[in-house]
Design an enzyme around this catalytic site. Structure first.
Site, PDB file in Angstrom:
ATOM      1  N   ARG A 213      -4.633  -9.323  -2.113  1.00 19.99           N
ATOM      2  CA  ARG A 213      -4.969 -10.683  -2.589  1.00 19.99           C
ATOM      3  C   ARG A 213      -6.203 -11.208  -1.881  1.00 19.99           C
ATOM      4  O   ARG A 213      -7.083 -11.813  -2.488  1.00 19.99           O
ATOM      5  CB  ARG A 213      -3.793 -11.656  -2.413  1.00 19.99           C
ATOM      6  CG  ARG A 213      -4.103 -13.018  -3.080  1.00 19.99           C
ATOM      7  CD  ARG A 213      -2.988 -14.036  -2.948  1.00 19.99           C
ATOM      8  NE  ARG A 213      -3.233 -15.225  -3.743  1.00 19.99           N
ATOM      9  CZ  ARG A 213      -3.937 -16.281  -3.341  1.00 19.99           C
ATOM     10  NH1 ARG A 213      -4.476 -16.296  -2.137  1.00 19.99           N
ATOM     11  NH2 ARG A 213      -4.118 -17.323  -4.134  1.00 19.99           N
ATOM     12  N   CYS A 214      -6.274 -10.957  -0.572  1.00 18.72           N
ATOM     13  CA  CYS A 214      -7.434 -11.437   0.192  1.00 18.72           C
ATOM     14  C   CYS A 214      -8.744 -10.833  -0.309  1.00 18.72           C
ATOM     15  O   CYS A 214      -9.802 -11.423  -0.164  1.00 18.72           O
ATOM     16  CB  CYS A 214      -7.304 -11.065   1.663  1.00 18.72           C
ATOM     17  SG  CYS A 214      -5.771 -11.534   2.441  1.00 18.72           S
ATOM     18  N   MET A 215      -8.676  -9.621  -0.888  1.00 18.72           N
ATOM     19  CA  MET A 215      -9.906  -8.908  -1.254  1.00 18.72           C
ATOM     20  C   MET A 215     -10.336  -9.169  -2.702  1.00 18.72           C
ATOM     21  O   MET A 215     -11.235  -8.503  -3.197  1.00 18.72           O
ATOM     22  CB  MET A 215      -9.707  -7.401  -1.052  1.00 18.72           C
ATOM     23  CG  MET A 215      -9.538  -7.015   0.416  1.00 18.72           C
ATOM     24  SD  MET A 215      -9.512  -5.240   0.690  1.00 18.72           S
ATOM     25  CE  MET A 215      -7.895  -4.791   0.098  1.00 18.72           C
TER      26      MET A 215
ATOM     27  N   PHE B 221     -13.278  -9.950   2.008  1.00 12.88           N
ATOM     28  CA  PHE B 221     -12.132 -10.815   1.666  1.00 12.88           C
ATOM     29  C   PHE B 221     -12.666 -11.946   0.784  1.00 12.88           C
ATOM     30  O   PHE B 221     -12.801 -13.090   1.211  1.00 12.88           O
ATOM     31  CB  PHE B 221     -11.465 -11.343   2.931  1.00 12.88           C
ATOM     32  CG  PHE B 221     -10.876 -10.250   3.777  1.00 12.88           C
ATOM     33  CD1 PHE B 221      -9.877  -9.435   3.269  1.00 12.88           C
ATOM     34  CD2 PHE B 221     -11.315 -10.017   5.071  1.00 12.88           C
ATOM     35  CE1 PHE B 221      -9.331  -8.405   4.035  1.00 12.88           C
ATOM     36  CE2 PHE B 221     -10.779  -8.996   5.840  1.00 12.88           C
ATOM     37  CZ  PHE B 221      -9.781  -8.190   5.315  1.00 12.88           C
TER      38      PHE B 221
END
Ligand code: CIR
Length: 429
Positions: free
Chosen positions: A416-418, A153
């Site tokens: 999005r986190c990644m 992430f």
């Protein structure tokens, strides 16, 4: 590294020109049910499935933009012995057990002995404890230096704001080494031009200051939207506010703060309930973002180095509308069943990564969310079709590239986190 990159991110949706990724490795598997919670996981991932799904993300982004891998960037800077020593010393400062001679977990000399590539792997995957004395033999710990389970992430430990990189002040110590590595990458990679700002370098930092990238969204050059919850505190937001104030800009700038619930853990970051999809569209978890509720939305206006206004707003969308950003919300989990909304929000259904206006990446498993996206004009394109060139993305004005997402969301995040964007083209608003 082929070319010199100036960091520049002034929106969530501008056409992407560079993104930092980290392919999950053994670090995501190396936990037990007993310590999964300490690792910030609700389950233990199956690495081979997670890697297969991750290839859909990295493979499709490779078709679209320049991608960089954390481990390669890290190994590259560690080739310089001075940088290697600085990084190891900083790691030992935040994890002092690694440096105190005679301590069970002391491995500083082992770290110094490694080649750049091996050291990069160990700093991410951890170092197992050698059980060569009674204390170590009886220790319940498996690792002398713990793996960075959450590093795929990449969004959270550093965030691009304009031409600067704000380093995350993580809410949990288990993620602190991620911030340190990201700062070293930006400070020492010769091909990157970026100024890093780290709250811990400020002697007056409030001890409660916490900021994670999943909470910080750039809606427009003059509007930041920041989540305030378990990962980003009011003191963390005040740190960002102080940074903006110090720039003493004549033009007004706005921070919209959205308070988040502490439970369940799928609400950890704002990007789990709200993401920007296009110039005029956003993804929302409706019960929190639109429906009246007790979670406050606060609008801070600053100008010429002063807070000129601070007030409550009815909700995020109304606040954005007042600033000239009228966004049509697309509902995570569809419009009909709260049951589906809850289930799909839990599986990171609201967490989209924009590669350009109206061009996003998300999880296929969230079928009601995808149905809504499709109704709103987005073509649904499986990542494998992008990678195998079965489709030409240039043929579509709006699309969602879908990742299967049965395993990755169990780590607690989505597209999005990644992704950690480092450069985007200006948006033609
Ligand atoms: N931006 C995000 O929402 N990132 C997801 C982070 C999940 C990770 N397991 C964590 O709890 O920190």
């Amino acid at each position: 590294m082929t070319k010199y990159v100036e960091l520049d991110v002034r929106s969530e949706i501008g056409e992407i020109e560079g993104v930092i990724l980290h392919t999950p490795g053994s670090e995501v598997e190396n936990m037990t049910p007993e310590n999964a919670e300490r690792a910030l996981y609700s389950d233990i991932l199956n690495l081979s499935v997670a890697q297969k799904e991750y290839k859909q993300l990295s493979g499709s982004l490779n078709e679209i933009t320049q991608t960089y891998q954390v481990k390669e960037l890290l190994a590259n800077i560690l080739k310089d012995d001075k940088v290697k020593e600085i990084v190891i010393n900083k790691v030992c400062k935040i994890e002092p057990d690694l440096a105190i001679k005679g301590n069970t977990y002391c491995i500083k000399d082992t770290l110094l002995d490694q080649t750049a590539e091996d050291l990069a792997s160990l700093l991410i995957e951890g170092v197992t404890l050698t059980r060569d004395n009674l204390t170590k033999f009886l220790s319940k710990e498996r690792y002398a230096m713990r793996p960075l389970h959450n590093f795929f992430f990449t969004r959270d430990a550093s965030m691009s704001l304009g031409d600067e990189v704000l380093i995350g002040k993580m809410a949990n110590a288990v993620r602190d080494r991620e911030s340190l590595i990201m700062q070293a990458i930006f400070d020492y990679t010769p091909g990157f031009k970026a100024k890093t700002v780290n709250p811990i370098d400020n002697p007056n930092m409030d001890p409660n200051c916490m900021i994670e990238g999943g909470d910080v969204l750039i809606a427009r050059e003059d509007i930041l939207i920041i989540g305030n919850g378990t990962r980003t505190t009011t003191q963390g937001i005040d740190f960002i506010l102080a940074q903006l104030l110090s720039q003493k800009e004549e033009k007004p700038r706005h921070i919209l703060v959205q308070e988040l619930p502490a439970h369940p853990e799928s609400f950890i970051h704002l990007d789990m309930v709200f993401t920007l999809l296009d110039k005029d569209k956003c993804m929302v978890y409706e019960p929190l973002i639109i429906r009246p509720n007790k979670y406050q939305t606060v609008h801070i206006t600053i100008q010429n180095g002063k807070v000129v206004n601070i007030r409550n707003e009815n909700n995020l969308l109304q606040a954005l509308k007042k600033l000239g950003m009228e966004l049509k919300p697309i509902y995570c989990g569809g419009t009909k069943e709260p049951w589906n909304q809850e289930r799909e929000q839990w599986h990171s259904g609201a967490n989209f990564f924009a590669v350009g206006p109206g061009k996003v990446v998300g999880y296929a498993r969230n079928i009601y969310t995808m149905e809504e996206m499709n109704k709103n004009g987005f073509e649904i394109i499986p990542a494998d079709h992008v990678i195998s060139h079965k489709v030409n993305l240039a043929d579509y004005e709006k699309y969602v590239i879908t990742l299967e997402g049965s395993e990755l969301p169990r780590g607690g995040g989505g597209a999005r986190c990644m992704t950690m964007p480092i450069r985007r083209k200006a948006v033609n608003w």
